[in-house]
Motif scaffolding. Structure first.
Motif, PDB file in Angstrom:
ATOM      1  N   LEU A   1       0.728  -1.138  -0.179  1.00 51.58           N
ATOM      2  CA  LEU A   1      -0.071  -0.082  -0.099  1.00 51.58           C
ATOM      3  C   LEU A   1       0.706   1.414  -0.074  1.00 51.58           C
ATOM      4  O   LEU A   1       0.260   2.345  -0.314  1.00 51.58           O
TER       5      LEU A   1
ATOM      6  N   LEU B   1       2.169   2.157   2.643  1.00 46.57           N
ATOM      7  CA  LEU B   1       2.335   2.694   4.105  1.00 46.57           C
ATOM      8  C   LEU B   1       3.705   2.717   4.845  1.00 46.57           C
ATOM      9  O   LEU B   1       4.135   3.476   5.595  1.00 46.57           O
TER      10      LEU B   1
ATOM     11  N   VAL C   1       1.019   7.828  -5.680  1.00 43.10           N
ATOM     12  CA  VAL C   1      -0.357   7.758  -5.151  1.00 43.10           C
ATOM     13  C   VAL C   1      -1.435   7.249  -6.217  1.00 43.10           C
ATOM     14  O   VAL C   1      -2.698   6.665  -5.857  1.00 43.10           O
ATOM     15  N   ALA C   2      -1.254   7.434  -7.646  1.00 44.74           N
ATOM     16  CA  ALA C   2      -2.221   7.307  -8.584  1.00 44.74           C
ATOM     17  C   ALA C   2      -2.816   5.817  -8.480  1.00 44.74           C
ATOM     18  O   ALA C   2      -3.744   5.397  -9.247  1.00 44.74           O
TER      19      ALA C   2
ATOM     20  N   ASN D   1      -3.750   4.090  -6.031  1.00 46.65           N
ATOM     21  CA  ASN D   1      -4.825   4.071  -5.070  1.00 46.65           C
ATOM     22  C   ASN D   1      -6.272   4.416  -5.946  1.00 46.65           C
ATOM     23  O   ASN D   1      -7.336   3.701  -5.240  1.00 46.65           O
ATOM     24  N   GLU D   2      -5.946   4.832  -7.125  1.00 44.75           N
ATOM     25  CA  GLU D   2      -7.498   5.182  -7.879  1.00 44.75           C
ATOM     26  C   GLU D   2      -8.317   3.632  -8.127  1.00 44.75           C
ATOM     27  O   GLU D   2      -9.298   3.965  -7.929  1.00 44.75           O
TER      28      GLU D   2
ATOM     29  N   TYR E   1      -8.861  -0.802   0.279  1.00 41.14           N
ATOM     30  CA  TYR E   1      -8.283  -1.330   1.440  1.00 41.14           C
ATOM     31  C   TYR E   1      -8.934  -1.470   2.945  1.00 41.14           C
ATOM     32  O   TYR E   1      -9.569  -0.685   3.294  1.00 41.14           O
TER      33      TYR E   1
ATOM     34  N   LEU F   1     -12.800  11.727  -1.884  1.00 46.02           N
ATOM     35  CA  LEU F   1     -11.424  11.612  -1.918  1.00 46.02           C
ATOM     36  C   LEU F   1     -10.806  11.057  -3.286  1.00 46.02           C
ATOM     37  O   LEU F   1      -9.906  11.157  -3.835  1.00 46.02           O
ATOM     38  N   PHE F   2     -11.975  10.281  -3.810  1.00 48.53           N
ATOM     39  CA  PHE F   2     -11.730   9.731  -5.201  1.00 48.53           C
ATOM     40  C   PHE F   2     -12.227  10.826  -6.394  1.00 48.53           C
ATOM     41  O   PHE F   2     -12.381  10.240  -7.439  1.00 48.53           O
TER      42      PHE F   2
ATOM     43  N   ARG G   1     -10.315  17.470  -3.256  1.00 50.84           N
ATOM     44  CA  ARG G   1      -9.860  16.546  -2.168  1.00 50.84           C
ATOM     45  C   ARG G   1      -9.225  17.375  -1.015  1.00 50.84           C
ATOM     46  O   ARG G   1      -9.777  17.014   0.159  1.00 50.84           O
TER      47      ARG G   1
ATOM     48  N   PRO H   1      -6.565   7.920  -3.349  1.00 49.19           N
ATOM     49  CA  PRO H   1      -5.735   8.823  -4.163  1.00 49.19           C
ATOM     50  C   PRO H   1      -5.438  10.199  -3.583  1.00 49.19           C
ATOM     51  O   PRO H   1      -5.471  11.329  -4.521  1.00 49.19           O
TER      52      PRO H   1
END
Lengths: 298, 635
Positions: free
Chosen positions: A61, A63, A81-82, A84-85, A89, A112-113, B71, B157
């Motif tokens: 992830l 982290l 970071v991309a 995570n789209e 989790y 957040l998305f 965001r 993200p």
């Protein structure tokens, strides 16, 4: 041969060493892990406490940063970071904001998305229905039971309709019905073509849903393979016969053939995953170091 | 109002300020890069350090370009919701309780009750809001780390930049809302405390002035026909004057007056004193540039030092050619249609007491800076440190105003005043001069201040004399006064979020509190660092403290003292750099001072300070974001 795009997660020589404030080595949590997880499979990570399961998930992830080695997840490095789209989790415990209610929680993660408001509203309602929290959707999470928290945690992991879902102990804290629902849901996700990586202590659950498993012990991958292959006892043959006469028992194969009996099964017997797991751990303790795997190579 | 460090005009200031900022930020960036490189070399080895550093910088820049405001606002709204659900509004309740107690203890009968009340509300809000800012900002991110909710955020993200800026915006919004709530409560508290009424009993308190004709209609309307005093309220009384036209006025006392209503009932005229007016003011001063004229007529930057340690004011001698000269720009009849309202607060220094009852005399002159035409417009008795309001009439009379010419004499590149007077260009006797036509040239006008009494001195600084333009709105100015506190809060929140990106909650809180203390005493901090403060550098001062040595005497020349001095000198360099990078929180007291003293907060100051605030908040955000991006979220 699988194409590269079929590999969703790949680690090469992934190593993590925890250090103290002064940079001194405290513990090597993961040693040179090589792993591939393919699109559409359910992969289970097994191992006793402190074996490196959670460290692996955290490294996947982003982290945690690897001490050495590489992680590629959905075609990108873990630090990007991309990635995570398209990722969902569910942490070991649902680390959510306790002052928000279920709707607000899902709406926040949806924002957040950058999901548009109308789509978000629809998706939130759909997920709340899916995890069965309609009656509690306006209550703050601080009032939730552990099972309810798990369910809202799962809903937040699915808010973006991810391709890859990482579930850390997904069935912990759930009652038998909740566990059954969770397992069904994981199988549904597989049907939808999603890839799932899960870690669990509940070996029965892993046996029920996983296509492949990896067993970690003291930071090393001790076993890796398809569940049915791993559980097969190769050196034994099991014949299950119905209505066989006593005479025929002496020359089983011949009699089966001659007696025109109904042969139900002829093959290797299997052990339970729990037995396999305990065998691997016992063997690893007796012979530390790299273990010759019976399953497949990474 | 005393302004020791006048705020320069924005456009004059911004160029140099931007350059200084770029140099400082560049130096800090270079320092951080060096530290990062050393760290990476230790961790990854010299070969991998540079690529890792370059990759980190490139990734950070990419993140900045992919920044999503949506965001960031999602994170901000979460911070707002968190604060509300965690009942931050309790601070407002504490503030209200404070105001209730203040109502008992603040005495509105003093000479300047507006100043007392305004100072109180601004100070109490400052303490509460800044403490709240420290708590909110230093604890929010560490709480996310502690409860591991950050795991569910960073696996979405979301970029670190969005988390840091989202937090800053969210917490600043919470702070702003609380500040606004406190400001509204404060306004009602101040206006309520200042408002009072006086009783005026007809026939008892106001009596006809002796010797005035009974038929008032024959008199000039402004003739005072009756006068008296109101009854006591809030520890003071007001004089009341009734004019021949039937109108009346309440004379100012304790920096306020009252409305007065005239009620005619059955051929009887009654007067009723209404609510207080002018208790809170928003004077708009127009400042000029100061210079001094020496005894020999030459211009100089400063006057005489009469031996005061505080060199804020500079003095001119009485009954000589010496003068304090203010040059004003942009003086137009449109801005001052009736003439020039001048207000001044000057200091009088007496070398002999003379007649103790008699104050020192002074005069004001207006002078055309080009032709040298000069007129004496006002002769006055000075009251030390009291603000004196004078009015320069538009019409100037040659005789009455002693119009004369004071010309400039050019000597090489220097232009000096010629003390010899000429009358060559004067108008014919009896002709009137117009202030704007004859004394103002290209919007420029000089106002001279001279002391008329021999062996007495007048002292002044640039802000001591100003022209009073149209007053600003008192209500709006009261809220403008909170802008200083708002800016302090934003800087502190930025520091708090920065520290909380890598420190645990209590440590981040202590560090932010340290910034607050150091920021309020920045000048002293820098003085110590530069070894300019009495008692030497930090170690030397500590040594003096424990050895009971005074601050002035030299330390004995031993090896230990040499070592202490050497250590102070070296650490001083580092401390100076830290000191210069600190925000000067005391500068922001200017806003509350303006309102408490009855002045409009100038927009120029707001622009300069807002830019300064941004110049702190932006690098703090970038550093916070860089730290969060490069730290492991999990353990």
């Amino acid at each position: 041969m699988e194409s590269v795009s079929d590999v969703v997660v790949e680690t090469k020589n992934l190593t993590k060493t925890y250090r103290d404030f002064w940079g001194r080595q405290k513990v090597r949590a993961l040693k040179a892990l090589d792993l591939q997880v393919k699109r559409g499979e359910i992969f289970g990570l097994l191992g006793p406490n402190g074996s490196g399961k959670t460290t692996t998930i955290k490294l996947l992830l982003g982290l945690l940063f690897p001490t050495s080695g590489e992680v590629n997840i959905l075609g990108r490095p873990a630090s990007d970071v991309a990635k995570n789209e398209r990722l969902g989790y569910l942490p070991e415990e649902s680390y959510l904001y306790r002052f928000l209610n279920a709707e607000e929680t899902l709406d926040f993660y949806g924002r957040l998305f950058n999901i548009p408001a109308a789509v978000r509203k629809q998706r939130v309602a759909q997920l709340i229905q899916m995890v069965g929290l309609e009656s509690a959707k306006k209550r703050q999470l601080r009032e939730y039971s552990k099972g309810m928290t798990r369910r809202i945690g799962l809903a937040q992991a699915l808010i973006n309709d991810p391709d890859l879902i990482l579930l850390d102990e997904p069935t912990s804290g759930l009652d038998p019905i909740g566990t059954r629902n969770m397992k069904n849901l994981i199988l549904q996700l597989k049907e939808q073509g999603k890839t799932v990586i899960m870690s669990s202590h509940l070996l029965g659950d892993v046996q029920d849903v996983c296509d492949r498993v990896g067993v970690l012990y003291q930071g090393e991958l001790k076993e890796l393979g398809r569940v049915e292959d791993l559980l097969k006892i190769v050196e034994q043959t099991e014949i299950r016969v119905d209505g066989l006469s006593d005479e025929a028992k002496r020359k089983i194969e011949k009699i089966v053939e001659e007696d025109k009996a109904n042969l139900i099964f002829c093959g290797n017997p299997t052990t339970s995953l729990e037995d396999l797991f305990h065998d691997i751990i016992a063997e690893s303790e007796a012979h530390p170091g790299k273990r010759v795997r019976g399953g497949e190579k990474a | 109002m005393i302004i020791e460090n006048p705020i320069p005009p924005y456009l004059e200031w911004i160029g140099m300020a931007a350059l200084n900022w770029l140099i400082s930020v560049g130096a800090l960036a270079a320092l951080f890069s060096l530290i990062a490189l050393v760290f990476l070399t230790i961790r990854k080895g010299p070969k991998q350090a540079v690529p890792a550093f370059v990759g980190g910088v490139r990734g950070a820049l990419e993140d900045l370009f992919k920044f999503s405001w949506r965001r960031a606002f999602a994170i901000a709204s979460l911070a707002i919701r968190e604060s509300i659900r965690k009942k931050v509004v309790v601070v407002c309740v504490v503030f209200l309780a404070l105001l209730m107690f203040a109502g008992w203890f603040l005495d509105p009968s003093g000479k300047d009750p507006a100043r007392l009340c305004a100072s109180f509300v601004y100070q109490s809000t400052t303490y509460l809001v800044l403490l709240l800012a420290i708590f909110l900002s230093a604890l929010s991110l560490p709480a996310d780390f502690k409860t591991k909710t950050i795991y569910t955020i960073v696996t979405k993200p979301v970029r670190s930049s969005e988390i840091v800026l989202g937090r800053i915006i969210g917490l600043a919004t919470v702070g702003t809302a609380i500040l606004a709530l406190m400001a509204v409560c404060s306004y009602f508290f101040v206006s309520n405390t200042l408002n009072h009424k006086h009783v005026l009993v007809d026939g008892e308190d106001v009596k006809a002035v002796e010797g005035v004709a009974e038929d008032w209609s024959t008199l000039a309307p402004e003739t005072v026909v009756a006068s008296g005093e109101t009854r006591l309220a809030n520890g003071h009384k007001h004089k009341v004057e009734v004019f021949a036209d039937g109108t009346a006025r309440v004379v100012e006392e304790n920096k306020h007056a009252h409305t007065i209503e005239r009620i005619v009932e059955d051929d009887k005229t009654l007067y009723k004193v209404g609510s207080a007016v002018g208790a809170l003011q928003a004077k708009t001063p127009v400042y000029g540039k100061i210079k001094f004229r020496g005894e020999n007529g030459f211009e100089k930057e400063r006057g005489i030092n009469v031996g005061e340690e505080w060199e804020y004011r500079s003095y001119v001698a009485g009954s000589t050619e010496e003068a304090v000269i203010w040059t004003f720009d942009n003086i137009t009849p449109e801005r001052f249609p009736e003439g020039l309202p001048v207000e001044m607060t000057i200091s009088a220094f007496r070398t002999h007491m003379g007649n103790i009852e008699k104050t020192v005399m002074g005069a004001l002159y207006v002078r055309n800076p080009k032709t040298g035409l000069t007129a004496e417009t006002n002769v006055f008795n000075s009251e030390k440190y009291a603000t004196k309001a004078l009015f320069v009439e538009r019409e100037i009379d040659q005789e009455k105003n002693k119009v004369r010419v004071r010309t400039l004499k050019k000597t090489g590149d220097e232009s000096t005043f010629d003390p010899v007077l000429t009358t060559a260009d004067l108008k014919q006797t009896g002709e009137k001069y117009d202030l704007f036509e004859d004394f103002v040239v290209d919007g420029k006008l000089e106002i001279w201040l001279q002391c008329l009494d021999s062996q007495q001195y007048f002292g002044a600084a640039e802000p001591d004399l100003y022209l009073r333009a149209q007053d600003a709105n008192v209500f709006a100015n009261f809220f403008k006064g909170y802008l200083g506190l708002w800016q302090q809060m934003v800087i502190l929140i930025s520091f708090g979020v920065l520290f909380s990106a890598f420190l645990s909650g209590p440590v981040a809180m202590a560090a932010t509190f340290g910034i607050l203390i150091a920021g309020f005493s920045k000048n002293f901090f820098v003085e110590i660092a530069r070894l300019e403060a009495l008692g030497g550098g930090p170690i030397e001062s500590f040594n003096r403290l424990v050895t009971h040595e005074n601050m002035m005497s030299d330390l004995s020349n031993t090896f230990a003292t040499q070592l202490i001095k050497a250590f102070d000198a070296v650490s001083g360099v580092f401390l100076s750099v830290i000191g210069l990078a600190l925000p000067s929180f005391s500068d922001y007291n200017f806003y509350a001072d303006c309102v408490a003293n009855g002045y409009d907060v100038p927009w120029n100051a707001v622009a300069v300070h807002m830019t300064t605030t941004a110049s702190f908040a932006i690098p703090l955000f970038v550093v916070g974001y860089a730290i969060l991006r490069n730290r492991e979220v999990a353990k």
